[in-house]
Design an enzyme around this catalytic site. Structure first.
Site, short mmCIF file in Angstrom:
data_model
loop_
_atom_site.label_atom_id
_atom_site.label_comp_id
_atom_site.label_asym_id
_atom_site.label_seq_id
_atom_site.Cartn_x
_atom_site.Cartn_y
_atom_site.Cartn_z
N ALA A 137 0.83 -1.20 0.00
CA ALA A 137 0.00 0.00 0.00
C ALA A 137 0.87 1.25 0.00
O ALA A 137 0.60 2.21 -0.74
CB ALA A 137 -0.93 0.00 1.20
N ASP A 138 1.89 1.28 0.82
CA ASP A 138 2.78 2.44 0.88
C ASP A 138 3.49 2.66 -0.45
O ASP A 138 3.59 3.79 -0.94
CB ASP A 138 3.83 2.24 1.98
N LEU A 139 4.00 1.58 -1.04
CA LEU A 139 4.76 1.70 -2.27
C LEU A 139 3.87 2.08 -3.44
O LEU A 139 4.29 2.82 -4.34
CB LEU A 139 5.50 0.39 -2.55
#
Length: 405
Positions: free
Chosen positions: A173-175
């Protein structure tokens, strides 16, 4: 303030990175890879949490930080203090992009919200990353990527049908949010400087961790709206195409996708099962998806009798689309990665020589580069504060003694 010269298509772009952890930081890493001058701000007492991630070298240096912090100049600054705010606004004064990923409202509380930013630099593009976004009933809740992977629908759809929902082995999700933040920032730069003559104005970009990952489910929003369709876990299969799977071999596993008719026919020929082509259960892609278990059983009966290398050799001879399942050691040895120059060796003062990712993707005329790996906490304080802001020795020492920098 004069930004340093870099190579790459973003040379001349100045970025102030106020983010921590992964989402904002990976976006600015990509910018730095391609020439942007990224100045990263960390708290004077506690550095970025990634500095403490494993794997660590014998010297105690996190290799995750060495990767995520590369090409960034690191300064320390207490953004929550009045004097820290003033220094931050001076840094922002000639910035193109400002990136932050604090909980919504934090920057405003510090006097560093969009109004304050645009008061000193109306051209600044402020990229804001948060768990749920800046608005909505959940905006004030803390949100990490793990939660976003659940809420976005990703975990529900990932894994095997007889098992629990499965989270990814990376910070997906962050990437993913980082990629959306990066492309949004560059869209805004284009609009400001080029599009329709260039508006000359900055703006605010609001990126949540949930929405970019949800956006990857193309077709499924529409399918639910029109048909009430909800995708379920299919393991390594694909809900819209077959055959597509990881197949067991005599000594491991291989991957294969044969989503169009011609490729499927070539696979059937390669495994000596031309009869599959005439079987009404496999007449077209829709029929193959419906009867995928029988089709995969037929394919895997053939692959299990051959090593991965043997199976791939036969299938590739028939122009099928197949490949092995690699771990990192295989990637390091693979001739394709080496031929593409996907690794670059960088000398680091703390950990010595390190192979890291070369900038991706490849540019024919303005390629990126890796100038250095993640620097020490506050390594560039003097270069930025004294050399570029013109801060006096006396003021620098005073701010350091007071814990502002």
């Amino acid at each position: 303030m004069t930004a340093r010269e870099r190579t790459g298509p973003l040379d001349g772009l100045r970025v102030i990175d106020m983010s921590g952890m992964i989402s904002g930081a990976f976006a600015t890493t990509m910018m730095g890879d391609f020439g942007a001058d990224v100045v990263m701000i960390e708290h004077p007492e506690v550095g970025d949490p990634i500095r403490e991630w494993p794997q660590k070298t014998a010297e105690g240096e996190s290799l995750s930080w060495k990767s995520l912090g590369r090409n960034k100049r690191c300064v320390t600054l207490d953004l929550g203090s009045d004097r820290g705010r003033d220094v931050a606004l001076t840094l922002i004064d000639d910035a193109d992009v400002v990136v932050e990923n604090f909980r919504p409202g934090t920057m405003e509380r510090w006097g560093l919200g969009p109004e304050a930013v645009h008061a000193v630099n109306e051209r600044a593009i402020m990229v804001r990353l948060s768990g749920y976004g800046q608005t909505g009933p959940k905006s004030q809740k803390p949100g990490f990527g793990t939660v976003a992977e659940g809420i976005s629908g990703w975990a529900h759809a990932n894994g095997f049908p007889d098992r629990e929902p499965l989270l990814p082995p990376i910070s997906l999700a962050d990437l993913t949010a980082a990629q959306f933040a990066l492309q949004a920032a560059l869209m805004a730069v284009f609009e400001r400087d080029v599009g329709r003559g260039g508006s000359g104005e900055g703006q605010v970009i609001d990126v949540s961790l949930v929405e970019p990952l949800w956006r990857l489910f193309f077709g499924e929003v529409e399918a639910y709206d029109k048909q009430g369709y909800v995708s379920e876990r299919n393991g390594n299969r694909h809900s819209s195409t077959a055959p597509r799977n990881v197949y067991e071999t005599a000594d491991g596993y291989m991957t294969m996708s044969a989503s169009n008719q011609k490729i499927f026919e070539r696979v059937a020929e390669a495994i000596d099962r031309e009869d599959l082509v005439d079987d009404p259960r496999f007449a077209d892609n829709e029929a193959r998806v419906e009867h995928v278990e029988a089709l995969d059983d037929a394919i895997e009966a053939w692959t299990r009798e051959r090593t991965t290398e043997e199976a791939i050799e036969v299938l590739e001879a028939n122009d099928a689309i197949v490949g092995p399942v690699y771990d990192m050691s295989d990637i390091f040895e693979d001739e394709q990665f080496r031929a593409r120059e996907d690794f670059v060796e960088v000398e680091d003062p703390e950990v010595g020589s390190v192979e890291t990712f070369a900038p991706i993707p490849k540019f024919s005329r303005t390629p990126g580069d890796v100038e250095f790996l993640g620097p020490r906490h506050g390594e560039h304080n003097e270069a930025v504060y004294k050399g570029e802001l013109g801060m006096s020795d006396e003021t620098f020492a005073e701010l350091a003694a007071d814990g502002v920098i």
